[in-house]
Design an enzyme around this catalytic site. Structure first.
Site, PDB file in Angstrom:
ATOM      1  N   GLY A  45      -7.381   0.859  13.066  1.00 45.78           N
ATOM      2  CA  GLY A  45      -6.471   0.174  13.162  1.00 45.78           C
ATOM      3  C   GLY A  45      -7.648  -1.752  13.250  1.00 45.78           C
ATOM      4  N   GLU A  52     -10.152   7.123  15.308  1.00 45.26           N
ATOM      5  CA  GLU A  52      -9.698   7.470  13.004  1.00 45.26           C
ATOM      6  C   GLU A  52      -9.981   5.872  12.981  1.00 45.26           C
ATOM      7  OE1 GLU A  52      -5.745   7.830  15.156  1.00 45.26           O
ATOM      8  OE2 GLU A  52      -6.546   9.751  16.076  1.00 45.26           O
ATOM      9  N   PRO A  53     -10.565   5.343  12.682  1.00 43.95           N
ATOM     10  CA  PRO A  53     -10.364   4.271  11.230  1.00 43.95           C
ATOM     11  C   PRO A  53     -10.488   4.451  10.109  1.00 43.95           C
ATOM     12  CG  PRO A  53     -12.557   4.470  12.023  1.00 43.95           C
ATOM     13  CD  PRO A  53     -11.804   5.535  12.210  1.00 43.95           C
ATOM     14  N   GLY A  54      -9.626   4.101   9.081  1.00 46.60           N
ATOM     15  CA  GLY A  54      -9.902   4.580   7.844  1.00 46.60           C
ATOM     16  C   GLY A  54      -9.802   3.185   7.126  1.00 46.60           C
ATOM     17  N   ARG A 114       0.962  -3.011  -1.945  1.00 45.36           N
ATOM     18  CA  ARG A 114       0.048  -3.577  -0.643  1.00 45.36           C
ATOM     19  C   ARG A 114       0.250  -5.231  -0.868  1.00 45.36           C
ATOM     20  NH1 ARG A 114      -3.842  -4.876   0.956  1.00 45.36           N
ATOM     21  NH2 ARG A 114      -3.089  -4.414   3.358  1.00 45.36           N
ATOM     22  N   TYR A 174       3.682  -5.340   1.955  1.00 45.18           N
ATOM     23  CA  TYR A 174       2.509  -5.558   3.051  1.00 45.18           C
ATOM     24  C   TYR A 174       2.484  -7.771   2.802  1.00 45.18           C
ATOM     25  CZ  TYR A 174       2.044  -0.589   4.179  1.00 45.18           C
ATOM     26  OH  TYR A 174       1.653   0.451   3.630  1.00 45.18           O
ATOM     27  N   CYS A 202       9.208  -3.864 -13.784  1.00 45.72           N
ATOM     28  CA  CYS A 202      10.375  -3.888 -14.179  1.00 45.72           C
ATOM     29  C   CYS A 202      10.993  -4.407 -12.804  1.00 45.72           C
ATOM     30  CB  CYS A 202      11.552  -2.986 -15.502  1.00 45.72           C
ATOM     31  SG  CYS A 202      10.644  -3.041 -16.212  1.00 45.72           S
ATOM     32  N   GLU A 203      10.650  -5.421 -11.982  1.00 48.07           N
ATOM     33  CA  GLU A 203      10.712  -5.541 -10.680  1.00 48.07           C
ATOM     34  C   GLU A 203      10.114  -6.792 -10.531  1.00 48.07           C
ATOM     35  OE1 GLU A 203      12.049  -3.697  -8.106  1.00 48.07           O
ATOM     36  OE2 GLU A 203      12.298  -1.258  -8.763  1.00 48.07           O
ATOM     37  N   TYR A 244      -5.435   2.720   1.198  1.00 46.73           N
ATOM     38  CA  TYR A 244      -4.070   2.617   1.032  1.00 46.73           C
ATOM     39  C   TYR A 244      -3.827   1.984  -0.523  1.00 46.73           C
ATOM     40  CZ  TYR A 244      -4.477   2.814   5.647  1.00 46.73           C
ATOM     41  OH  TYR A 244      -4.490   3.157   6.737  1.00 46.73           O
TER      42      TYR A 244
HETATM   43  C1  LIG Z   1      -2.896   5.079  10.565  1.00 49.93           C
HETATM   44  C2  LIG Z   1      -3.247   5.010  11.286  1.00 49.93           C
HETATM   45  C3  LIG Z   1      -5.034   4.810  11.711  1.00 49.93           C
HETATM   46  C4  LIG Z   1      -5.806   4.345  10.632  1.00 49.93           C
HETATM   47  O1  LIG Z   1      -5.743   3.522  10.616  1.00 49.93           O
HETATM   48  P1  LIG Z   1      -6.359   2.410  10.319  1.00 49.93           P
HETATM   49  O2  LIG Z   1      -5.935   0.830   9.842  1.00 49.93           O
HETATM   50  O3  LIG Z   1      -6.929   2.577   8.528  1.00 49.93           O
HETATM   51  O4  LIG Z   1      -7.466   1.943  10.423  1.00 49.93           O
HETATM   52  C5  LIG Z   1      -5.474   5.868  12.760  1.00 49.93           C
HETATM   53  N1  LIG Z   1      -4.610   6.833  13.772  1.00 49.93           N
HETATM   54  C6  LIG Z   1      -3.668   6.860  12.891  1.00 49.93           C
HETATM   55  C7  LIG Z   1      -2.576   8.121  13.930  1.00 49.93           C
HETATM   56  C8  LIG Z   1      -3.068   6.649  11.912  1.00 49.93           C
HETATM   57  O5  LIG Z   1      -1.478   6.372  12.055  1.00 49.93           O
END
Ligand SMILES: *Cc1c(COP(=O)(O)O)cnc(C)c1O
Length: 425
Positions: free
Chosen positions: A239, A275-277, A314, A318, A346-347, A375
């Site tokens: 997050g 869990e960074p994405g 996105r 968002y 077409c939106e 994303y």
């Molecule tokens: C989406 C998600 C993440 C990653 O979030 P980021 O904002 O991309 O870091 C980690 N854990 C869980 C359970 C998620 O749903």
């Protein structure tokens, strides 16, 4: 910091001119920088130095096999949220004991596949899910390792669609009920409690919500240990946000986030997972697109690109901002003009930016959407029968297509016409 910079007036991905890739693969396409991915992973890994830890890449942000292999080679684990992601992680060579399975709606088939293939832990989000998992595991003569995702009821102060830690969100169980649910877990035959999980949302630009959540997790750890549970692992979620604009105040650094983790839960003797994405993959990617037309409207000019909302959703989903830069660097002090930057779908929602100041652009000019590595490609669709766009990985002066653009024939070939419609043509 990333590796998409102008050199001698042209945008490069590491050492490769972006226009060279565009000439060979066509536009639009995604382009990722291996050096940026690696650098961001290491920032997290180093931020947790001194703690027993595993950084699990949230692969829903970018699940291309080449990206996964690159991060796995750095020692990353994976956070998966579906059977498909689990299969991808395994296909990338990630061992089961480095895979964490998250998500509110795991099916029994998904549970079985993960138990067969090997899994570090399931992050369980509800009692019905926990009971189903116990049945599946017990039926296989196993005990499924679990952490229970608790919802700490903190306001992540981010976009409503990506806030997950308030009591009204669908995620986790209310922290106030945690002791009761852990007591049930301990009594289930197919469950082995190993820890606690929390994830409060995405694109957080302050540390305070994390601090509140992790402090509650530390209190809960002590309470659960008093109840006799062997809490030995804490999954603290992802997050951490990224800067989407150059001008923005910078979000917190992984180092400060790591210090916060050590301060709030560091004395518990637990193994820590994060869990960074987005922070790993977001600024490691751009989407490159071409101007098709410049159209003059009522009091505004439209830049019509060949990329659209189906390629990068996105902005329409968002209200997200992406910096959009020309691939040829504008001369210092060059004239700017505001454009509405749109795709061909077409939106009306197929709008990337309104009244965005840009240098004057012509048809066939290339532009790059920055911060598109997370994303982006993973959320693409074939709406308007626009084939999924290719992905390219750059490493130094090397580059390769890591997912190719399907032809129209391949796209259409996935449909099947029942024989009763074929018969009397
Ligand atoms: C989406 C998600 C993440 C990653 O979030 P980021 O904002 O991309 O870091 C980690 N854990 C869980 C359970 C998620 O749903």
């Amino acid at each position: 910091m990333d590796h998409f910079l102008y050199r001698e007036g042209v945008l490069h991905a590491e050492d490769v001119p972006v226009a060279e890739i565009a000439a060979q693969v066509g536009t639009p396409f995604y382009c990722y920088s291996a050096a940026t991915l690696t650098r961001h992973f290491r920032l997290f890994d180093e931020a947790l130095d001194g703690l027993d830890h595993l950084v699990c890449f949230a692969m829903k942000s970018n699940s291309n096999l080449a990206v996964l292999k690159l991060l796995a080679a750095e020692g990353a684990g994976m956070d998966v949220v579906s059977g498909g992601e689990y299969a991808r992680a395994r296909a990338a060579g990630v061992p089961g004991d480095r895979i964490v399975f998250s998500g509110v709606g795991k099916t029994r088939d998904e549970m079985r596949a993960a138990l067969e293939g090997g899994i570090r832990q399931f992050n369980v989000e509800s009692e019905p899910e926990m009971r189903a998992l116990s049945e599946v595991a017990a039926g296989m003569g196993q005990r499924a390792p679990i952490a229970i995702r608790v919802n700490p009821d903190v306001d992540a102060r981010t976009h409503a669609k990506i806030a997950t830690g308030k009591s009204e969100n669908k995620f986790g169980i209310p922290i106030a009920r945690a002791r009761e649910v852990y007591a049930e877990a301990a009594a289930l035959p197919g469950i082995e409690v190993v820890g606690i999980d929390v994830h409060i949302g995405s694109q957080l630009v302050e540390l305070e919500p994390f601090e509140l959540a992790y402090t509650k997790v530390a209190e809960l750890t002590r309470a659960l240990r008093d109840d006799g549970h062997d809490i030995r692992r804490l999954d603290l979620g992802g997050g951490l946000g990224i800067p989407y604009t150059r001008s923005n105040e910078a979000p917190p650094l992984p180092r400060d986030y790591g210090d916060l983790i050590k301060r709030t839960v560091g004395d518990l003797g637990c193994e820590v997972e994060i869990e960074p994405g987005r922070l790993i993959s977001g600024n490691a990617g751009i989407m490159v697109s071409k101007v098709i037309y410049v159209k003059s409207g009522e009091g505004r000019d439209f830049l019509i690109l060949d990329g659209a909302m189906n390629d990068l959703v996105r902005p329409s989903m968002y209200d997200a901002h992406h910096d959009i830069v020309p691939v040829i660097e504008p001369a210092a002090g060059a004239e700017q003009q505001p454009y509405d930057i749109v795709g061909p779908v077409c939106e009306t929602g197929d709008t990337f930016a309104r009244q965005r100041p840009m240098p004057v652009l012509q048809p066939d000019d290339l532009v790059a959407f920055r911060s598109a590595g997370a994303y982006g490609a993973v959320m693409a669709s074939e709406y308007n029968s626009r084939p999924l766009i290719p992905e390219v990985l750059v490493q130094g002066d090397k580059w390769a297509v890591i997912r190719s653009r399907p032809s129209f024939e391949e796209m259409i070939g996935r449909d099947q016409v029942p024989d009763w419609l074929e018969a009397d043509a």
